[in-house]
Design a protein around this motif. Structure first.
Motif, PDB file in Angstrom:
ATOM      1  N   LEU A 317      42.523  67.722  22.745  1.00 35.05           N
ATOM      2  CA  LEU A 317      43.547  68.287  23.624  1.00 35.05           C
ATOM      3  C   LEU A 317      43.120  68.188  25.082  1.00 35.05           C
ATOM      4  O   LEU A 317      43.965  67.943  25.971  1.00 35.05           O
ATOM      5  CB  LEU A 317      43.831  69.744  23.238  1.00 35.05           C
ATOM      6  CG  LEU A 317      44.517  69.934  21.862  1.00 35.05           C
ATOM      7  CD1 LEU A 317      44.716  71.429  21.570  1.00 35.05           C
ATOM      8  CD2 LEU A 317      45.844  69.206  21.811  1.00 35.05           C
ATOM      9  N   VAL A 318      41.793  68.391  25.350  1.00 38.97           N
ATOM     10  CA  VAL A 318      41.300  68.239  26.733  1.00 38.97           C
ATOM     11  C   VAL A 318      41.468  66.796  27.168  1.00 38.97           C
ATOM     12  O   VAL A 318      41.876  66.492  28.294  1.00 38.97           O
ATOM     13  CB  VAL A 318      39.851  68.717  26.849  1.00 38.97           C
ATOM     14  CG1 VAL A 318      39.303  68.437  28.239  1.00 38.97           C
ATOM     15  CG2 VAL A 318      39.744  70.198  26.527  1.00 38.97           C
ATOM     16  N   GLN A 319      41.092  65.863  26.232  1.00 41.07           N
ATOM     17  CA  GLN A 319      41.246  64.442  26.548  1.00 41.07           C
ATOM     18  C   GLN A 319      42.712  64.107  26.831  1.00 41.07           C
ATOM     19  O   GLN A 319      43.026  63.381  27.766  1.00 41.07           O
ATOM     20  CB  GLN A 319      40.741  63.608  25.352  1.00 41.07           C
ATOM     21  CG  GLN A 319      40.910  62.102  25.484  1.00 41.07           C
ATOM     22  CD  GLN A 319      40.006  61.486  26.554  1.00 41.07           C
ATOM     23  OE1 GLN A 319      38.895  61.998  26.794  1.00 41.07           O
ATOM     24  NE2 GLN A 319      40.508  60.440  27.231  1.00 41.07           N
ATOM     25  N   TRP A 335      37.930  58.572  29.875  1.00 40.29           N
ATOM     26  CA  TRP A 335      37.264  59.838  30.230  1.00 40.29           C
ATOM     27  C   TRP A 335      36.413  59.694  31.478  1.00 40.29           C
ATOM     28  O   TRP A 335      36.297  60.634  32.273  1.00 40.29           O
ATOM     29  CB  TRP A 335      36.423  60.316  29.040  1.00 40.29           C
ATOM     30  CG  TRP A 335      35.685  61.594  29.336  1.00 40.29           C
ATOM     31  CD1 TRP A 335      34.344  61.786  29.413  1.00 40.29           C
ATOM     32  CD2 TRP A 335      36.267  62.848  29.602  1.00 40.29           C
ATOM     33  NE1 TRP A 335      34.026  63.062  29.697  1.00 40.29           N
ATOM     34  CE2 TRP A 335      35.263  63.784  29.834  1.00 40.29           C
ATOM     35  CE3 TRP A 335      37.587  63.321  29.682  1.00 40.29           C
ATOM     36  CZ2 TRP A 335      35.451  65.099  30.116  1.00 40.29           C
ATOM     37  CZ3 TRP A 335      37.748  64.653  29.973  1.00 40.29           C
ATOM     38  CH2 TRP A 335      36.727  65.523  30.195  1.00 40.29           C
ATOM     39  N   ASP A 336      35.829  58.540  31.694  1.00 39.67           N
ATOM     40  CA  ASP A 336      35.025  58.346  32.901  1.00 39.67           C
ATOM     41  C   ASP A 336      35.902  58.485  34.149  1.00 39.67           C
ATOM     42  O   ASP A 336      35.484  59.100  35.144  1.00 39.67           O
ATOM     43  CB  ASP A 336      34.362  56.965  32.888  1.00 39.67           C
ATOM     44  CG  ASP A 336      33.317  56.837  31.774  1.00 39.67           C
ATOM     45  OD1 ASP A 336      32.793  57.911  31.375  1.00 39.67           O
ATOM     46  OD2 ASP A 336      33.099  55.706  31.313  1.00 39.67           O
ATOM     47  N   SER A 337      37.070  57.897  34.087  1.00 45.40           N
ATOM     48  CA  SER A 337      37.976  58.036  35.235  1.00 45.40           C
ATOM     49  C   SER A 337      38.390  59.484  35.405  1.00 45.40           C
ATOM     50  O   SER A 337      38.544  59.975  36.533  1.00 45.40           O
ATOM     51  CB  SER A 337      39.221  57.169  35.038  1.00 45.40           C
ATOM     52  OG  SER A 337      38.865  55.792  34.964  1.00 45.40           O
ATOM     53  N   ARG A 340      35.569  61.287  37.097  1.00 44.52           N
ATOM     54  CA  ARG A 340      35.516  60.918  38.526  1.00 44.52           C
ATOM     55  C   ARG A 340      36.590  61.672  39.306  1.00 44.52           C
ATOM     56  O   ARG A 340      36.354  62.108  40.429  1.00 44.52           O
ATOM     57  CB  ARG A 340      35.704  59.398  38.658  1.00 44.52           C
ATOM     58  CG  ARG A 340      35.655  58.904  40.090  1.00 44.52           C
ATOM     59  CD  ARG A 340      35.660  57.390  40.116  1.00 44.52           C
ATOM     60  NE  ARG A 340      36.781  56.843  39.345  1.00 44.52           N
ATOM     61  CZ  ARG A 340      38.029  56.741  39.818  1.00 44.52           C
ATOM     62  NH1 ARG A 340      38.325  57.169  41.035  1.00 44.52           N
ATOM     63  NH2 ARG A 340      38.978  56.232  39.045  1.00 44.52           N
ATOM     64  N   ILE A 341      37.791  61.818  38.717  1.00 41.46           N
ATOM     65  CA  ILE A 341      38.866  62.537  39.413  1.00 41.46           C
ATOM     66  C   ILE A 341      38.486  64.003  39.560  1.00 41.46           C
ATOM     67  O   ILE A 341      38.721  64.621  40.607  1.00 41.46           O
ATOM     68  CB  ILE A 341      40.185  62.387  38.640  1.00 41.46           C
ATOM     69  CG1 ILE A 341      40.671  60.933  38.701  1.00 41.46           C
ATOM     70  CG2 ILE A 341      41.261  63.316  39.184  1.00 41.46           C
ATOM     71  CD1 ILE A 341      41.868  60.658  37.823  1.00 41.46           C
ATOM     72  N   LEU A 342      37.846  64.564  38.486  1.00 41.40           N
ATOM     73  CA  LEU A 342      37.460  65.962  38.560  1.00 41.40           C
ATOM     74  C   LEU A 342      36.370  66.176  39.600  1.00 41.40           C
ATOM     75  O   LEU A 342      36.277  67.283  40.172  1.00 41.40           O
ATOM     76  CB  LEU A 342      36.976  66.445  37.189  1.00 41.40           C
ATOM     77  CG  LEU A 342      38.054  66.549  36.094  1.00 41.40           C
ATOM     78  CD1 LEU A 342      37.387  66.853  34.752  1.00 41.40           C
ATOM     79  CD2 LEU A 342      39.074  67.621  36.464  1.00 41.40           C
ATOM     80  N   SER A 343      35.538  65.149  39.845  1.00 39.20           N
ATOM     81  CA  SER A 343      34.451  65.278  40.815  1.00 39.20           C
ATOM     82  C   SER A 343      34.965  65.149  42.249  1.00 39.20           C
ATOM     83  O   SER A 343      34.237  65.446  43.212  1.00 39.20           O
ATOM     84  CB  SER A 343      33.386  64.208  40.554  1.00 39.20           C
ATOM     85  OG  SER A 343      32.869  64.349  39.246  1.00 39.20           O
TER      86      SER A 343
END
Length: 397
Positions: A317-319, A335-337, A340-343
């Protein structure tokens, strides 16, 4: 007169007696009656003085000469000169051919006045044919008088035949002849009055016709003068009518086009109204979710973001939530992208300032795939970013 009479004594009584005697000497009373029937016999019995104190003169029927002369003398007073010519009235006056000679003698018993007329006037009419009258008037008077005489004599002959056949008397007296002349005078006067009225009306009608003809001639002259102007106006009116017809046809064509466009516009307006109603309904349905997403962004904590970045392999669900966020921000969905967006330090600012009214069609289609997952609901995910993704659902649906 009384003063000149030497044999009359003075006094009122003698003067009155002289007056009575003079009146008795000079006054004459003539009483005429018809002996026909029982009336005369009855009066003679009731009043004997009619026989004893009078002198009776018996008048026999007047001869034709006397009747003719009396008729001529009477008709001369009627001014027959203004009547139509003798040729015009000859058929009426020639009632029958004159019978007998024109003797000037009179029969016994003829009244003195008639005898005098027959002795003097008749010869004058026979010879001079009416002294003092014009030839035309004398001819008409004589012819009318002859007609009256012949009519009277014919009635006398018919009365005699009536007595022989039916034994009943019908007395034809000279009084009836005089009545015939008076009746002729009355009819003549009536005819003259009617003829005068007809002549007056005829002259008035002729005058009105003359005035009408003059007016018509004047109007015809005016109409002839206005004829060129009339032709010019007719030509201009014809041209104007053609132009008006052309403009009317053009207006009808434009009206048909406008009518078709109006129908199309009305259909399009109805469609737009329907879409507007649907959009307003969708907007009313998602406004609470949008308000919740905005409130969630305001309450988003950096600790939650850090916690999500620590996941090496996030829950499904998080994904799915981060995949929806990446689709909105037009980034890769791995998930890597997502990490990166969360960072990114402006991650929250980018979500707050996101242009939710201009989402592209491609983004809508990809976001519809995420939202279509039945397990992806804010109640099950319990994540602030899930509410943000759901806030874009109305634009997709």
């Amino acid at each position: 007169w009384l003063a000149a009479q030497s044999d009359v004594p003075e006094g009122r009584q003698y003067a009155w007696e002289a007056f009575i005697g003079r009146a008795r000497q000079h006054m004459h009373v003539v009483f005429a009656t018809s002996p026909a029937g029982d009336a005369f016999r009855t009066r003679c019995r009731q009043f004997p003085s009619l026989v004893n104190c009078t002198t009776i003169d018996w008048y026999s029927p007047w001869p034709a000469e006397a009747l003719l002369d009396v008729g001529i003398r009477f008709l001369e007073l009627l001014n027959l000169e203004n009547l139509p010519s003798a040729a015009a009235v000859a058929p009426l006056l020639d009632f029958k051919a004159a019978a007998g000679g024109s003797s000037a003698t009179t029969k016994p018993g003829t009244p003195p006045v008639v005898q005098q007329a027959a002795a003097s006037g008749l010869q004058a009419t026979e010879g001079a044919d009416g002294v003092g009258l014009s030839a035309g008037q004398t001819t008409i008077v004589r012819r009318v008088a002859k007609f009256c005489v012949e009519a009277h004599k014919s009635v006398e002959a018919a009365a005699a035949q009536y007595v022989k056949k039916l034994r009943r008397h019908c007395y034809i007296t000279p009084k009836l002849y005089l009545d015939l002349l008076h009746q002729y005078a009355e009819l003549l006067n009536t005819a003259r009055t009617k003829l005068g009225d007809d002549r007056r009306r005829l002259l008035e009608g002729i005058g009105k016709l003359a005035d009408t003809n003059a007016t018509l001639a004047s109007m015809e002259a005016q109409l002839g003068g206005l004829q060129p102007l009339l032709l010019e106006k007719t030509a201009s009116l014809k041209t104007l009518a053609e132009r008006v017809k052309h403009e009317q046809d053009e207006a009808e064509r434009v009206a048909a086009i406008v009518g078709a466009d109006e129908t199309a516009v009305a259909a399009r307006t109805a469609e737009c109204s329907k879409l507007k109603e649907e959009a307003l309904a969708d907007l009313a349905a998602v406004l609470p979710a949008l308000d919740a997403a905005i409130a969630a962004l305001d309450s988003l904590d950096k600790a939650d973001i850090v916690e999500m970045k620590t996941f090496i392999k996030p829950p499904a669900l998080v994904q799915l939530t981060m995949e929806g966020v990446c689709i909105l921000l037009q980034e890769k969905t791995d998930w890597d992208s997502a990490k990166r967006i969360l960072s990114d330090t402006k991650f929250i600012q980018r979500l707050i300032e996101y242009d939710k009214d201009n989402i592209t069609e491609r983004v809508r289609k990809e976001l519809a795939r995420v939202v279509a997952d039945p397990s992806f609901t804010p109640d099950q995910v319990r994540c602030t970013l899930c509410a943000v993704v759901w806030a874009g659902q109305p634009a997709v649906s």
